[in-house]
Structures are given as structure tokens and as C-alpha cells.
Design an enzyme around this catalytic site. Structure first.
Site, PDB file in Angstrom:
ATOM      1  N   TYR A  62      18.529  58.967-118.619  1.00  0.00           N
ATOM      2  CA  TYR A  62      18.909  59.553-117.331  1.00  0.00           C
ATOM      3  C   TYR A  62      20.409  59.824-117.334  1.00  0.00           C
ATOM      4  CZ  TYR A  62      14.315  57.913-115.697  1.00  0.00           C
ATOM      5  OH  TYR A  62      12.965  57.673-115.551  1.00  0.00           O
ATOM      6  N   PRO A 208       6.604  58.952-106.659  1.00  0.00           N
ATOM      7  CA  PRO A 208       5.760  58.480-105.553  1.00  0.00           C
ATOM      8  C   PRO A 208       5.759  59.425-104.361  1.00  0.00           C
ATOM      9  CG  PRO A 208       7.808  57.220-105.641  1.00  0.00           C
ATOM     10  CD  PRO A 208       7.773  58.082-106.886  1.00  0.00           C
ATOM     11  N   LEU A 209       6.824  60.251-104.278  1.00  0.00           N
ATOM     12  CA  LEU A 209       6.898  61.224-103.175  1.00  0.00           C
ATOM     13  C   LEU A 209       6.635  62.637-103.687  1.00  0.00           C
ATOM     14  CD1 LEU A 209      10.071  59.783-101.386  1.00  0.00           C
ATOM     15  CD2 LEU A 209       7.681  59.547-100.692  1.00  0.00           C
ATOM     16  N   GLY A 212       9.578  64.660-103.520  1.00  0.00           N
ATOM     17  CA  GLY A 212      10.002  65.066-102.176  1.00  0.00           C
ATOM     18  C   GLY A 212       8.966  65.899-101.438  1.00  0.00           C
TER      19      GLY A 212
END
Ligand SMILES: NC(=O)c1ccc[n+]([C@@H]2O[C@H](COP(=O)([O-])OP(=O)(O)OC[C@H]3O[C@@H](n4cnc5c(N)ncnc54)[C@H](OP(=O)(O)O)[C@@H]3O)[C@@H](O)[C@H]2O)c1
Length: 279
Positions: A62, A208-209, A212
Site C-alpha cells: 500500500y 466491506p462498503l 463506498g
């Protein structure tokens, strides 16, 4: 109402609040380089810990390196009980691709780099970022097992694996967590989650979203959110928390306001009716 536990004991004394934090989004655009507002990234990390988050997910790739360096800058010396879960096995090139390298030599070098950047003598949870089709899976996992034996890492986790790969890894070393893509919008890892639940292994859903998308208004998420005075993101996270007690979502954000909103989702218990409407 279903009763949703607030914490999960990954193993032994490693008990974590069930809303973790994904530190990938703190890097610059497209997860490359430094963020424009570095102080903001440091603030988000410190606020996460203030709010009780004690599982932070990151990886050497990252930035690359940037996410781990920010974590150390913001939080070292680390508070007791903070679990920094990093990963090795993916590279990040300037064109934005994520080439895999699961060779034992690379994994060892990657782990040594993470230890240095995170200023740690031992990494609590080290995850194989993804199996590398060019390297026998047993060789990659075997190197993680050796690093565990040598004390460089405390626990081994896997990411982006199938049930069969989980079982193959468990022939070599105890596996305490699996991190696969999973959300209301993507259930392709349902079988892996079920197996983690069966074995009491932590399951860390990434995206998990749905990057967004699930935070947008509309649909049954939006309807339930407005009825409960919550946001769609909170309902999406509350659904994950209710899905299984082994689930520890790691939503990513570079915004303190979104972080606070996401952590508050732990207080939102959905009714059986709401869960059925979403599921
Ligand atoms: N193992 C793997 O292969 C893998 C792959 C990808 C990611 N991961 C890990 O999983 C973590 C989570 O994945 P992710 O960060 O890519 O996706 P995500 O958590 O599904 O979504 C992050 C996106 O949602 C937005 N967001 C977050 N909270 C919000 C809220 N309350 N309201 C509105 N928008 C919100 C963020 O924008 P703002 O910054 O504007 O809030 C960000 O763009 C990563 O940080 C990383 O640690 C692992």
C-alpha cells in the site's frame, strides 16, 4: 433483535473490537505514494485508536510502504493491545498493477521490511496477501510458518484464498484469519466465511462498503438507514457484524467523519426483519 458481540478473540489474548480499520485508503491517489494531506492521514489513525479500534489492516504494497510508515508515524510507540495486521506477497508497480510474488525469498524480505517500517520486533498478524500461481502454495505458507517459528511473526493469516487453500495451509501452520472480498454486494466468499465460522477463525471482509458504493443512498439499505436514523454505510457494516460473530470488517477511509460514522455502526443492531430484507 439479534445480539451482536462487540469483540472477537482472534486467539489467546488477542481480543479485538469487531470494527477494524483498513489503512490502504490513507495513501496517495490510486494507493500510490503519499497523501496530499499527510496530517489528515495521521489524524485518522490516531482517532481510530481513540475510538477503540485495535485492529489495523495494512500491507507493504500500500503506497508501497506509505501505509505502514504512516501507521508508525502516527501511533508508535503502540498502545497495548493494538494489532497491526500487515501482509506480504503482492508488489505495486508504477503503472498501478499488483503483481504477485509469493516466493519464500520475497516473503521474508517483505516481512523484514514491514518490521522495520512498523518499528516492531514481531508482527502480531502477518497475512499472505494472495496465493501466487507461479509458486507452490505450500512453499509460500511454509515460509510464513518458518518466520513464525523464528518469532518474526506471531500469527499467520491468509488473504484471497479458497476453502481448499485454507485447508492446505492448515496442514502446515495454524491459520488465525482469512481476509477475502465480501460485502452485502459481493457474497462470492460465502463458503470461506462459513468455514471460518465453523472453525472459529476470524474473517476480515475487504471492500466491506464495496468501495463506498454501499454508502450511497437508495434501495433497501437507504430505506432501513433512514428508518433507523443511521447512514447506509452503517447499515452495511451492521449487516456484516450480524452475519457472523467471526466477521471483523475493516472499512477504509481517509476521513475522520467517515471513520467515526463507521465505528458507530457497532452500536447499530438490526432486527431480524431488517436482516431478512437485506439478505
Ligand atoms: N486483501 C486484499 O486483497 C485487500 C484488497 C483491498 C482492500 N483491502 C483492505 O480492506 C480495506 C477496506 O477496503 P477498501 O478501503 O478498499 O474499501 P471499502 O472499505 O469498501 O470502501 C472504502 C471507500 O469507501 C469510502 N467510505 C468509507 N466510509 C464511508 C462512509 N461512512 N461514507 C461514505 N463513504 C465512505 C471511502 O472514501 P473516503 O476516504 O472518502 O471516506 C473509500 O473510498 C482496505 O483499506 C485494505 O486494508 C484488502
Amino acid at each position: 433483535m439479534s445480539s451482536v458481540p462487540e469483540t472477537f478473540r482472534i486467539v489467546g489474548d488477542l481480543e479485538v473490537f469487531r470494527l477494524g480499520f483498513g489503512a490502504m485508503r490513507l495513501c496517495g491517489p490510486s494507493i500510490l505514494g503519499w497523501p496530499d494531506d499527510r496530517d489528515n492521514a495521521l489524524r485518522v489513525l490516531r482517532r481510530a485508536v481513540e475510538l477503540g479500534v485495535n485492529l489495523i489492516d495494512t500491507a507493504d504494497s500500500y503506497g508501497p510502504e506509505v501505509s505502514e510508515l504512516l501507521i508508525a508515524e502516527a501511533l508508535h510507540p503502540y498502545p497495548d493491545g493494538l494489532v497491526i495486521a500487515t501482509k506480504g506477497g503482492l508488489l505495486r508497480d508504477a503503472s498501478g498493477r499488483w503483481p504477485r510474488d509469493g516466493s519464500p525469498e520475497h516473503l521474508r524480505e517483505a516481512c523484514e521490511g514491514s518490521l522495520r517500517r512498523l518499528r516492531l520486533e514481531r508482527i502480531e498478524l502477518y497475512q499472505l496477501h494472495a496465493p501466487d500461481p507461479k509458486v507452490p502454495f505450500e512453499d509460500s505458507v511454509g515460509e510464513l510458518a518458518r518466520m513464525r517459528d523464528e518469532g518474526m511473526i506471531r500469527h499467520v493469516g491468509l488473504s484471497n484464498v479458497s476453502v481448499m487453500e485454507l485447508h492446505r495451509a492448515q496442514e502446515i501452520v495454524p491459520v488465525v484469519s482469512v481476509q477475502n472480498r465480501y460485502s452485502l454486494a459481493d457474497r462470492s466468499s460465502e463458503d470461506v466465511l462459513d468455514e471460518c465460522e465453523r472453525q472459529g477463525i476470524a474473517f476480515l471482509p475487504w471492500y466491506p462498503l464495496a468501495v463506498g458504493d454501499l454508502a450511497q443512498p437508495g434501495g433497501s439499505l437507504g430505506r432501513i438507514a433512514s428508518a433507523r436514523g443511521a447512514t447506509p454505510a452503517q447499515v452495511a457494516l451492521a449487516w456484516l457484524l450480524a452475519r457472523s460473530p467471526v466477521v471483523i470488517p475493516i472499512p477504509g477511509t481517509a476521513s475522520v467523519a467517515h471513520l467515526e460514522e463507521n465505528v458507530a455502526a457497532a452500536q447499530l443492531e438490526l432486527s431480524d426483519f431488517e436482516l431478512a430484507a437485506l439478505g
